[in-house]
Design a protein around this motif. Structure first.
Motif, PDB file in Angstrom:
ATOM      1  N   ALA A 143      -5.723  49.412   7.864  1.00 62.61           N
ATOM      2  CA  ALA A 143      -4.579  50.272   8.197  1.00 62.61           C
ATOM      3  C   ALA A 143      -4.849  51.077   9.464  1.00 62.61           C
ATOM      4  N   VAL A 144      -6.077  51.513   9.649  1.00 59.99           N
ATOM      5  CA  VAL A 144      -6.435  52.237  10.872  1.00 59.99           C
ATOM      6  C   VAL A 144      -6.287  51.318  12.091  1.00 59.99           C
ATOM      7  N   HIS A 145      -6.647  50.053  11.922  1.00 53.55           N
ATOM      8  CA  HIS A 145      -6.465  49.106  13.031  1.00 53.55           C
ATOM      9  C   HIS A 145      -4.989  48.964  13.392  1.00 53.55           C
ATOM     10  N   TYR A 146      -4.124  48.955  12.375  1.00 53.48           N
ATOM     11  CA  TYR A 146      -2.683  48.877  12.645  1.00 53.48           C
ATOM     12  C   TYR A 146      -2.214  50.112  13.416  1.00 53.48           C
ATOM     13  N   VAL A 165      -1.012  50.831   3.389  1.00 55.57           N
ATOM     14  CA  VAL A 165      -1.564  51.846   2.484  1.00 55.57           C
ATOM     15  C   VAL A 165      -0.759  51.898   1.185  1.00 55.57           C
ATOM     16  N   LEU A 166       0.564  51.877   1.289  1.00 51.41           N
ATOM     17  CA  LEU A 166       1.384  51.987   0.083  1.00 51.41           C
ATOM     18  C   LEU A 166       1.258  50.772  -0.818  1.00 51.41           C
ATOM     19  N   VAL A 167       1.360  49.582  -0.240  1.00 50.24           N
ATOM     20  CA  VAL A 167       1.391  48.366  -1.053  1.00 50.24           C
ATOM     21  C   VAL A 167      -0.004  47.970  -1.508  1.00 50.24           C
ATOM     22  N   TYR A 168      -0.917  47.842  -0.570  1.00 47.73           N
ATOM     23  CA  TYR A 168      -2.224  47.298  -0.925  1.00 47.73           C
ATOM     24  C   TYR A 168      -3.142  48.353  -1.527  1.00 47.73           C
ATOM     25  N   VAL A 169      -3.286  49.479  -0.867  1.00 47.99           N
ATOM     26  CA  VAL A 169      -4.187  50.505  -1.391  1.00 47.99           C
ATOM     27  C   VAL A 169      -3.545  51.179  -2.601  1.00 47.99           C
ATOM     28  N   GLY A 170      -2.276  51.492  -2.505  1.00 48.15           N
ATOM     29  CA  GLY A 170      -1.618  52.189  -3.595  1.00 48.15           C
ATOM     30  C   GLY A 170      -1.261  51.318  -4.767  1.00 48.15           C
ATOM     31  N   PHE A 222       4.406  51.700  11.029  1.00 45.74           N
ATOM     32  CA  PHE A 222       5.116  51.280   9.820  1.00 45.74           C
ATOM     33  C   PHE A 222       4.284  50.273   9.033  1.00 45.74           C
ATOM     34  N   LEU A 223       3.672  49.324   9.736  1.00 45.37           N
ATOM     35  CA  LEU A 223       2.827  48.333   9.068  1.00 45.37           C
ATOM     36  C   LEU A 223       1.623  49.014   8.419  1.00 45.37           C
TER      37      LEU A 223
END
Length: 89
Positions: free
Chosen positions: A44-47, A60-65, A54-55
């Motif tokens: 996510a930091v790379h994004y 973070v929301l979909v994969y981490v959460g 937004f990506l």
């Protein structure tokens, strides 16, 4: 690209690779799940560094959460079953 951006990219790339290797090489499933969270946050930091905020938020929301919480609950329920089997024997 400024030098500090290159250093930040190299740092987070190293974190991503190290935590990804840890996911595969760890024997404990709980620690593998935690390292998976670190790897997903690092991606996510790379994004964010690529100006795709937004990506990164969706990462973070979909994969981490979502996925990581699901894996955490699966590990917790699996360990509970193993502990009961040890107590019964």
């Amino acid at each position: 690209m400024a030098p500090y951006e290159t250093i930040a990219f190299a740092l987070f790339a190293a974190i991503t690779v190290a935590s990804s290797l840890g996911v595969v090489l760890m024997r404990d499933v709980w620690h593998s799940a935690l390292l998976l969270g670190v790897a997903l946050l690092s991606v996510a930091v790379h994004y964010v560094m690529l100006q795709a905020e937004f990506l990164a938020a969706m990462q973070v929301l979909v994969y981490v959460g979502g996925v990581l919480i699901l894996v955490t609950f699966a590990v917790m329920f699996t360990r509970e079953t193993d502990a009961q089997e040890v107590v019964e024997t």
